[in-house]
Design a protein around this motif. Structure first.
Motif, short mmCIF file in Angstrom:
data_model
loop_
_atom_site.label_atom_id
_atom_site.label_comp_id
_atom_site.label_asym_id
_atom_site.label_seq_id
_atom_site.Cartn_x
_atom_site.Cartn_y
_atom_site.Cartn_z
N ALA A 55 0.83 -1.20 0.00
CA ALA A 55 0.00 0.00 0.00
C ALA A 55 0.87 1.26 0.00
N LYS A 56 1.97 1.24 0.76
CA LYS A 56 2.86 2.40 0.79
C LYS A 56 3.52 2.63 -0.56
N LEU A 57 4.01 1.54 -1.17
CA LEU A 57 4.67 1.68 -2.47
C LEU A 57 3.69 2.16 -3.53
N LEU A 58 2.47 1.62 -3.52
CA LEU A 58 1.44 2.07 -4.46
C LEU A 58 1.11 3.54 -4.22
N SER A 59 1.01 3.92 -2.95
CA SER A 59 0.70 5.29 -2.60
C SER A 59 1.78 6.25 -3.09
N VAL A 60 3.04 5.88 -2.90
CA VAL A 60 4.15 6.74 -3.36
C VAL A 60 4.11 6.89 -4.88
N LEU A 61 3.86 5.79 -5.60
CA LEU A 61 3.78 5.84 -7.06
C LEU A 61 2.64 6.75 -7.52
N LEU A 62 1.46 6.60 -6.90
CA LEU A 62 0.32 7.45 -7.24
C LEU A 62 0.61 8.90 -6.91
N ASN A 63 1.29 9.12 -5.78
CA ASN A 63 1.57 10.47 -5.32
C ASN A 63 2.51 11.21 -6.27
N ILE A 64 3.60 10.56 -6.63
CA ILE A 64 4.58 11.21 -7.52
C ILE A 64 3.95 11.47 -8.88
N THR A 65 3.22 10.48 -9.41
CA THR A 65 2.56 10.64 -10.71
C THR A 65 1.56 11.79 -10.66
N VAL A 69 4.06 10.65 6.43
CA VAL A 69 3.87 12.09 6.53
C VAL A 69 4.13 12.83 5.22
N PRO A 70 5.25 12.55 4.48
CA PRO A 70 5.46 13.29 3.22
C PRO A 70 4.34 13.10 2.21
N VAL A 71 3.71 11.93 2.19
CA VAL A 71 2.61 11.70 1.25
C VAL A 71 1.41 12.56 1.63
N VAL A 72 1.05 12.57 2.92
CA VAL A 72 -0.07 13.38 3.37
C VAL A 72 0.23 14.87 3.17
N ALA A 73 1.48 15.27 3.46
CA ALA A 73 1.86 16.68 3.31
C ALA A 73 1.86 17.13 1.86
N SER A 74 1.92 16.19 0.92
CA SER A 74 1.92 16.55 -0.50
C SER A 74 0.59 17.15 -0.93
N PHE A 75 -0.42 17.13 -0.05
CA PHE A 75 -1.68 17.82 -0.36
C PHE A 75 -1.43 19.30 -0.61
N GLU A 76 -0.27 19.79 -0.15
CA GLU A 76 0.13 21.17 -0.45
C GLU A 76 0.11 21.42 -1.96
N THR A 77 0.51 20.41 -2.74
CA THR A 77 0.51 20.54 -4.20
C THR A 77 -0.90 20.81 -4.72
N VAL A 78 -1.86 20.06 -4.22
CA VAL A 78 -3.25 20.25 -4.63
C VAL A 78 -3.72 21.66 -4.29
N ALA A 79 -3.43 22.10 -3.06
CA ALA A 79 -3.84 23.44 -2.63
C ALA A 79 -3.18 24.52 -3.48
N THR A 80 -1.88 24.33 -3.78
CA THR A 80 -1.16 25.32 -4.59
C THR A 80 -1.74 25.41 -5.99
N VAL A 81 -2.02 24.27 -6.60
CA VAL A 81 -2.60 24.26 -7.95
C VAL A 81 -3.96 24.93 -7.96
N LEU A 99 -5.99 10.22 -3.96
CA LEU A 99 -6.07 8.76 -3.87
C LEU A 99 -4.86 8.18 -3.14
N SER A 100 -3.68 8.78 -3.38
CA SER A 100 -2.46 8.29 -2.72
C SER A 100 -2.55 8.46 -1.20
N ILE A 101 -3.14 9.58 -0.76
CA ILE A 101 -3.31 9.81 0.67
C ILE A 101 -4.28 8.79 1.26
N PHE A 102 -5.34 8.50 0.52
CA PHE A 102 -6.31 7.51 0.98
C PHE A 102 -5.67 6.12 1.08
N VAL A 103 -4.92 5.74 0.05
CA VAL A 103 -4.28 4.42 0.02
C VAL A 103 -3.24 4.30 1.13
N MET A 104 -2.46 5.36 1.36
CA MET A 104 -1.41 5.34 2.38
C MET A 104 -1.99 5.12 3.77
#
Length: 352
Positions: free
Chosen positions: A138-148, A260-272, A296-301
């Motif tokens: 789940a973590k690896l899938l989440s990281v892949l979804l997050n970066i993409t 934490v870095p995956v959840v914190a990446s929501f900053e990208t969504v807010a910035t966009v 989705l990556s945050i949900f999966v993580m």
């Protein structure tokens, strides 16, 4: 449940960080450089936090029984704890920002942003090495979804804007690594010290380093105005002091450093979203897809494999996979024929 509240707080912090561009654009238009803005942000955040900590100390927050209350009690720290705060400020805040700015100067903002989002990869690796946190599918899938998702949201699918430079790429990846270390050092420090005190010392150490590198006082003196002072105070309050209060409190609630870095990446969504809503930046299906992948990556993580298997979503997905259109049509036709043969034409025609 406590960890869930911690991740929710990190998510709130990320939402506030998404507003950084509003303040940076306004202050840059007044003549301040990016490095000066970064230093002033941390120092103004520290100034705003100081009276809060003094009031909390005077009220006896975390004061041991029998010990006299003091406005400076929350500022007390053992050398080991102070070292962790130093690492938070210098490595996780100042150096991460510095290398990010170097990367932007070498390869541009889009490429630097893409490289910065390697942070979740380092987060998973550091969580495993330092805390023995499991590296799950789940973590690896989440990281892949997050970066993409981050790449699509930032570039809008146009990878022709991505440029290459050894210094730029190296600095961008290093910024991502140092960003992951921020979660690690913050988690270490908040285990021994109040989260707000950790935030204060992090701002002080990081702000002094950035101030020494940029010496922002010249820029401020040349462009000082009531509007600038107001902007700096708001900048120090919303995406700095308040955001890191949420972030540090979240880290103190037993969260996994690798998540934490995956959840914190929501900053990208807010910035966009800020760019689209306030600055009329281009939007399209690719950006929307990127935002959805980040969510989705945050949900999966944060969804365990066992809970995921038992969820209604998994049940519907399994049902969809097993669905056979031919068998379904045959079954429905048999039902309709049975109704037709019953002689009740109203019952037969209703489902049609």
């Amino acid at each position: 449940m406590k960890a869930s509240r911690g991740y929710a707080m990190v998510l709130c912090a990320a939402l506030m960080w998404g507003s950084i561009g509003i303040f940076v654009n306004s202050l840059a238009a007044m003549g301040l450089s990016s490095v000066s803005i970064a230093g002033l942000r941390l120092l103004s955040g520290a100034i705003l936090l100081m009276p809060v900590l003094m009031v909390m100390g005077a009220r006896g927050v975390r004061t041991p029984a029998g010990e006299k209350r003091s406005a400076f009690s929350l500022f007390k720290a053992m050398p080991r704890t102070l070292l962790a705060c130093f690492l938070v400020g210098v490595v996780g805040l100042a150096m991460a920002n510095l290398f990010y700015y170097i990367s932007m100067g070498e390869v541009g903002m889009s490429t630097a942003s893409v490289l910065l989002y390697t942070s979740p990869v380092f987060g998973v690796a550091l969580g495993k090495i330092l805390y023995g946190e499991a590296v799950t599918g789940a973590k690896l899938l989440s990281v892949l979804l997050n970066i993409t998702g981050c790449v699509l949201a930032v570039t809008n699918g146009d990878l022709t804007k991505v440029t290459f430079s050894v210094l730029g790429v190296g600095s961008g990846i290093l910024a991502g690594f140092l960003g992951a270390l921020l979660a690690v050092f913050s988690k270490m420090a908040t285990e021994r010290m109040h989260p707000l005190a950790v935030t204060f010392y992090g701002f002080v150490f990081g702000g002094l380093v950035m101030g020494a590198l940029s010496f922002p006082w010249i820029d401020v003196r040349a462009a000082v105005s009531p509007q600038m002072i107001g902007l700096l105070l708001a900048f120090g309050l919303i995406p700095t002091a308040l955001a890191y209060i949420f972030y540090m409190n979240g880290l103190s609630m037993g969260v996994e450093a690798s998540k934490v870095p995956v959840v914190a990446s929501f900053e990208t969504v807010a910035t966009v979203l800020v760019g689209i809503l306030l600055y009329a930046e281009d939007s399209g299906p690719v950006k929307v897809l990127g935002i959805c992948l980040v969510l989705l990556s945050i949900f999966v993580m944060n969804m365990s494999a066992e809970k995921l298997r038992q969820s209604s979503l998994a049940a519907h997905l399994a049902e969809a996979i097993r669905f056979n259109g031919h068998e379904w049509r045959q079954e429905k036709m048999a039902d309709y024929n049975a109704l037709a043969n019953s002689g009740d034409w109203q019952t037969w025609i209703a489902p049609r």
